[in-house]
Motif scaffolding. Structure first.
Motif, PDB file in Angstrom:
ATOM      1  N   GLY A 209       0.815  -1.211   0.000  1.00 33.38           N
ATOM      2  CA  GLY A 209       0.000   0.000   0.000  1.00 33.38           C
ATOM      3  C   GLY A 209       0.844   1.254   0.000  1.00 33.38           C
ATOM      4  N   GLY A 210       0.235   2.370   0.392  1.00 32.24           N
ATOM      5  CA  GLY A 210       0.963   3.630   0.367  1.00 32.24           C
ATOM      6  C   GLY A 210       1.346   3.999  -1.046  1.00 32.24           C
ATOM      7  N   ASP A 211       2.602   4.442  -1.223  1.00 30.56           N
ATOM      8  CA  ASP A 211       3.048   4.856  -2.553  1.00 30.56           C
ATOM      9  C   ASP A 211       3.740   3.738  -3.323  1.00 30.56           C
ATOM     10  OD1 ASP A 211       5.435   4.618  -1.177  1.00 30.56           O
ATOM     11  OD2 ASP A 211       6.207   6.585  -1.746  1.00 30.56           O
ATOM     12  N   TYR A 212       3.696   2.505  -2.783  1.00 30.05           N
ATOM     13  CA  TYR A 212       4.408   1.401  -3.427  1.00 30.05           C
ATOM     14  C   TYR A 212       3.883   1.109  -4.824  1.00 30.05           C
ATOM     15  CZ  TYR A 212       7.711  -0.241   0.080  1.00 30.05           C
ATOM     16  OH  TYR A 212       8.785  -0.364   0.921  1.00 30.05           O
ATOM     17  N   ALA A 213       2.580   1.212  -5.018  1.00 35.29           N
ATOM     18  CA  ALA A 213       2.018   0.904  -6.339  1.00 35.29           C
ATOM     19  C   ALA A 213       2.495   1.909  -7.375  1.00 35.29           C
ATOM     20  CB  ALA A 213       0.498   0.882  -6.270  1.00 35.29           C
ATOM     21  N   ASP A 214       2.402   3.201  -7.069  1.00 35.92           N
ATOM     22  CA  ASP A 214       2.827   4.218  -8.027  1.00 35.92           C
ATOM     23  C   ASP A 214       4.322   4.124  -8.315  1.00 35.92           C
ATOM     24  OD1 ASP A 214       0.650   6.061  -8.951  1.00 35.92           O
ATOM     25  OD2 ASP A 214       0.265   6.169  -6.811  1.00 35.92           O
TER      26      ASP A 214
ATOM     27  N   ARG B  95      -4.149   5.688 -13.795  1.00 37.17           N
ATOM     28  CA  ARG B  95      -2.746   6.114 -13.944  1.00 37.17           C
ATOM     29  C   ARG B  95      -1.903   4.996 -14.546  1.00 37.17           C
ATOM     30  NH1 ARG B  95      -3.701   8.168  -8.784  1.00 37.17           N
ATOM     31  NH2 ARG B  95      -2.439   6.548  -7.752  1.00 37.17           N
ATOM     32  N   THR B  96      -2.195   3.772 -14.136  1.00 31.94           N
ATOM     33  CA  THR B  96      -1.446   2.631 -14.663  1.00 31.94           C
ATOM     34  C   THR B  96      -1.672   2.482 -16.163  1.00 31.94           C
ATOM     35  OG1 THR B  96      -1.668   1.506 -12.529  1.00 31.94           O
ATOM     36  CG2 THR B  96      -1.060   0.153 -14.424  1.00 31.94           C
TER      37      THR B  96
END
Length: 310
Positions: free
Chosen positions: A214-219, A245-246
């Motif tokens: 979670g957090g900013d890990y995906a972006d 965005r992906t």
């Protein structure tokens, strides 16, 4: 029977041993005498009220079980009384697994691998099915692909590393330095210490990312994916903005919600039998110490899984 019942949302101390009625299996169901129960982070979130999946208390938490079939409702053909089974019944509906008995559909269980103890088998279902459905059914990971798995030392992560390796992938994972040797022994090709290095700066050309934090890990993970690569997230699965965005970046998006599946459990058991998958049990505690299991889970430093035994 004994079960862990919580009467209110709160900290681990709300988990209390209580005498309750043994469940009666319905048609298509079996009654399982529980020998071990896997503990998952989602259960701590439900307990606290942060994720009120079961509505208001009182309720009994838990899904991951390994045990022995006590009774088979006539007309149910998958198992016989005395069979050793493991499964993740009824998810996301309440299964009441923090207890001495569980009644649930027979097709939510599979035969327990004979080489595993009940504690080891109970560590597999939710985490293993999450990894299997993400990497095999959604991503179709295969030989030569590059896979980035976050939180490789956790319950889902350490099984995902082994599944990806069994599929012939080149596996990169993030974890604290203390877990690097463990992950290398599981087959990880590269292990990145998230505390000292930015994976987004050092990893590239990845075919699939399995995001579990979670957090900013995906972006940040989008920067590691090749064009057309796939981001699979079990945390932000319903994040429409992240999905957009992906796609705009030329990558693909998939959210995963784990589902009960005896076919997937059988596939995981086959990997165990082939020596390609082994769950790691960090700690085994008695049922009445469910509160301590939750304290460990919320501490964030568990390697693999914590298991309860009635």
């Amino acid at each position: 029977m004994r079960a862990i019942v919580q009467q209110a949302f709160g900290g681990p101390e709300v988990l209390k041993v209580t005498e309750v009625e043994r469940p009666d299996p319905l048609p298509t169901e079996i009654l399982v005498r529980v020998k071990a129960i896997g503990v998952n982070p989602v259960e701590a979130m439900i307990r606290s009220g942060a994720f009120p999946l079961h509505g208001e208390p009182p309720f009994v938490l838990g899904w991951d079980v390994s045990g022995v079939v006590e009774h088979v409702v006539p007309g149910t053909s998958r198992f016989r009384e005395g069979d050793e089974v493991f499964g993740m019944p009824l998810f996301p509906r309440a299964a009441g697994a923090y207890a001495e008995f569980v009644a649930a559909p027979s097709r939510h269980f599979a035969h327990k691998p004979s080489s595993l103890s009940h504690a080891e088998a109970a560590a597999i279902p939710l985490a293993g099915l999450t990894a299997w459905q993400s990497l095999v059914e959604i991503a179709e990971v295969g030989p030569g692909q590059r896979v980035l798995i976050h939180a490789g030392g956790g319950g889902v992560g350490h099984l995902a590393v082994q599944i990806a390796k069994a599929r012939g992938a080149y596996v990169i994972t993030t974890a604290s330095a203390a877990k690097h040797t463990f992950l290398k022994e599981l087959g990880a090709d590269e292990v990145i210490d998230y505390r000292t290095a930015d994976f987004a700066e050092t990893v590239s050309g990845v075919d699939t990312v399995l995001e579990l934090i979670g957090g900013d890990y995906a972006d940040r993970s989008l920067r590691t994916l090749r064009p057309g690569g796939l981001l699979v997230t079990a945390v932000a699965r319903a994040d429409a903005e992240l999905a957009a965005r992906t796609e705009e970046s030329g990558r693909r998006f998939a959210g995963v919600s784990v589902e009960p599946d005896h076919v997937g459990l059988d596939a995981l058991a086959a990997l165990v039998d082939q020596g390609l998958l082994r769950p790691h049990v960090d700690r085994v505690l008695p049922l009445e110490s469910a509160y301590a299991a939750h304290e460990l889970i919320e501490g964030g430093h568990v390697t693999g899984k914590v298991v309860l035994e009635p």
